[in-house]
Design an enzyme around this catalytic site. Structure first.
Site, short mmCIF file in Angstrom:
data_model
loop_
_atom_site.label_atom_id
_atom_site.label_comp_id
_atom_site.label_asym_id
_atom_site.label_seq_id
_atom_site.Cartn_x
_atom_site.Cartn_y
_atom_site.Cartn_z
N TYR A 165 0.89 -1.15 0.01
CA TYR A 165 -0.08 0.07 -0.04
C TYR A 165 0.85 1.23 0.08
CZ TYR A 165 -3.10 -3.43 1.80
OH TYR A 165 -3.84 -4.85 2.27
N GLU A 191 1.39 -0.91 -5.00
CA GLU A 191 0.22 0.11 -5.02
C GLU A 191 -0.78 -0.26 -6.04
OE1 GLU A 191 -0.84 2.95 -3.09
OE2 GLU A 191 -2.30 3.03 -4.62
N CYS A 239 -4.69 3.82 9.94
CA CYS A 239 -5.38 5.14 10.18
C CYS A 239 -6.90 4.63 10.85
CB CYS A 239 -5.58 5.81 8.84
SG CYS A 239 -6.24 4.90 7.74
N1 SAH Z 1 1.95 4.39 2.33
C1 SAH Z 1 1.71 5.59 1.42
C2 SAH Z 1 0.20 5.36 1.11
C3 SAH Z 1 -0.82 4.97 2.18
S1 SAH Z 1 -2.45 5.17 1.81
C4 SAH Z 1 1.68 6.85 2.14
O1 SAH Z 1 2.01 6.85 3.29
O2 SAH Z 1 1.77 7.82 1.53
C5 SAH Z 1 -3.15 3.75 1.11
C6 SAH Z 1 -2.83 3.42 -0.30
O3 SAH Z 1 -3.20 2.04 -0.51
C7 SAH Z 1 -3.54 4.40 -1.23
O4 SAH Z 1 -2.50 4.91 -2.07
C8 SAH Z 1 -4.31 3.30 -2.03
O5 SAH Z 1 -4.47 3.79 -3.31
C9 SAH Z 1 -3.68 1.97 -1.88
N2 SAH Z 1 -4.38 0.89 -2.06
C10 SAH Z 1 -5.78 0.44 -1.53
N3 SAH Z 1 -6.05 -0.56 -1.59
C11 SAH Z 1 -5.17 -1.26 -2.03
C12 SAH Z 1 -4.67 -2.84 -2.03
N4 SAH Z 1 -5.45 -3.55 -2.11
N5 SAH Z 1 -3.43 -3.01 -2.67
C13 SAH Z 1 -2.58 -2.16 -2.93
N6 SAH Z 1 -2.72 -0.64 -2.53
C14 SAH Z 1 -3.78 -0.36 -2.08
#
Ligand code: SAH
Length: 472
Positions: free
Chosen positions: A327, A348, A427
């Site tokens: 993620y 991602e 979160c």
């Molecule tokens: N680590 C990053 C983003 C965290 S937010 C930071 O701190 O900036 C969570 C992220 O997970 C988002 O970018 C969203 O697009 C992504 N996401 C949501 N579901 C997902 C999945 N099943 N697999 C991979 N990424 C995912």
């Protein structure tokens, strides 16, 4: 008690959404807008078997934690739930909320949680911290075009161009766009009729770079007299990127999939610094990020630096580790990690974010990172992710999922990969508790927990947790 009965009760706790909780004749009542320590008069609105809901009628004796909200819309607005509570008490409540979730919802050992949980990291100044705001645009009953925030649990817009959690440039941008709409006869979108053009205005401000991005979600492909609009907006100091996003769907999702730049660049740049995790002062070099309208980027950059620095600390890197950052968004954490690891793999699902992540690696001249596009659970399961059969074994996995937490498949594969350490950034304490329970069941134990307040005045809280394999 029955509906419309009036009672006097003391508020002893607050639920996850900030609603006051008190007891009356052995029955639990939820009273919105009431705070721990208040003695209130409330009217029963709903009565169930063992609990009920009541509306606040009067505060008979104010809680010692009450303060005058800074924003006149604090009570009706859905954005802030805790503005009427002093910040110290907000932090104490969040610390308790994380602890209680892990113990009650996750069933984690109370004694261990009390031992490993470190004090919440608060903000120095809990206002004007947001680098991003999304304002819905609509029409009021007098037919005027307004922008602001939704009232709690509704889609009624409370007009407010100067939210106290946001940056001053928000007001400048909104006034310019509303002025243009009025002068050029541009309509606001109406959710009921599904007519009208302007739906939402997204504004991002780079705290370090001072660059400004505006992205307008529009019910169509274009706006009338776009040059007039950009001519007004580009006069605003720091303006870097103006775009239109097409969203013609009947949905609450703010942005559609198509974005067209109408002035300037397609993204803004911002930077984050590593901080010392004892005094939280900035240390070392900055990492620079390119951020597109559709990419996720933490909204509170100062607290994010503290959060990521803690995550890096928890990861315990020596330079020899293979790390997976699931993620990963635009690679924010991946690039922090890459400076201390042998190799980092970021996963991602949003393609624009993956593109930003790859560009960010180049921008920072970081070569030991690979970004993979797809769902975490699917990428992990793909047997040939690395052109080899079977799964690559990471030393450390970092996860930072959205509120719903990790997919159960994702947790299973993480366990099968047997990393020594997992750093979980969350979160939502409830889904964190659920996922930690599954990981602990699978042979891990909680070593460190720390909440970081990224969202002062609201009920939200971020938490970073280190879990370690039991046999290491
Ligand atoms: N680590 C990053 C983003 C965290 S937010 C930071 O701190 O900036 C969570 C992220 O997970 C988002 O970018 C969203 O697009 C992504 N996401 C949501 N579901 C997902 C999945 N099943 N697999 C991979 N990424 C995912």
């Amino acid at each position: 008690m029955q509906k419309n009965d009036i009672m006097e009760l003391t508020i002893e706790d607050m639920g996850m959404d900030g609603t006051g909780i008190g007891r009356y004749e052995g029955m639990t009542f939820f009273v919105k807008d009431a705070m721990i320590g208040d003695r209130v008069l409330a009217k029963v609105t709903k009565q169930k078997k063992s609990y009920g809901y009541a509306r606040l009628i009067d505060i008979l004796e104010a809680s010692p934690h009450r303060v005058e909200p800074r924003c006149i819309y604090a009570r009706p607005c859905g954005g802030c739930q805790l503005q009427q509570m002093d910040y110290e008490s907000q932090l104490a409540w969040k610390q308790r909320k994380v602890r209680d979730s892990l113990i009650r919802l996750g069933g984690l050992d109370e004694e261990r949680i009390n031992r490993v949980m470190e004090p919440i990291v608060g903000m120095e100044y809990p206002f004007a911290y947001r680098n991003k705001a999304q304002f819905p645009v609509g029409q009021n009953t007098a037919g005027e075009i307004v922008a602001g925030f939704y009232a709690g649990r509704t889609h009624t817009i409370i007009p407010n161009l100067d939210c106290s959690l946001g940056v001053p440039v928000n007001g400048e941008v909104l006034r310019a766009i509303l002025g243009y709409m009025k002068d050029c006869g541009v309509s606001a979108y109406n959710e009921k009729t599904r007519r009208g053009l302007m739906r939402h205005i997204l504004i991002r401000y780079g705290f370090d770079s001072q660059e400004v991005m505006v992205c307008m979600a529009v019910n169509g492909d274009r706006l009338p007299r776009e040059a007039e609009l950009t001519g007004r907006l580009c006069k605003i100091s720091g303006m870097k990127s103006i775009s239109l996003n097409t969203n013609q769907a009947d949905t609450n999702v703010i942005l559609g999939s198509r974005t067209r730049v109408i002035w300037g660049d397609s993204a803004i740049i911002d930077a984050l610094y590593l901080r010392d995790t004892t005094d939280f002062q900035r240390v070392g070099e900055k990492t620079v990020y390119r951020i597109s309208p559709q990419s996720f980027y933490q909204v509170n950059p100062i607290q994010t630096e503290k959060l990521y620095s803690l995550a890096l600390d928890y990861a315990g890197l020596t330079g020899r580790e293979t790390v997976w950052d699931l993620y990963c968004g635009i690679g924010t954490i991946s690039l922090f990690l890459a400076r201390g690891a042998k190799w980092v793999y970021g996963v991602e699902v949003v393609p624009q974010a993956v593109e930003d992540a790859r560009r960010n690696a180049v921008l920072n001249e970081i070569g030991n990172v690979t970004f993979l596009e797809g769902r975490a659970e699917e990428v992990l399961m793909a047997e040939d992710t690395f052109g080899v059969s079977g799964m690559a074994r990471p030393d450390v996995i970092v996860v930072d999922p959205p509120r719903k937490g990790c997919d159960s498949k994702c947790l299973k594969v993480m366990l099968a990969m047997q990393p020594e350490r997992i750093v979980y950034i969350s979160c939502d304490p409830a889904t964190l508790a659920r996922d930690l329970a599954a990981l602990c069941e699978g042979g891990y134990e909680v070593k460190r927990v720390r909440a970081v307040d990224q969202f002062g005045q609201t009920t939200h809280v971020e938490t970073v947790v280190l879990i370690q394999r039991k046999d290491t």
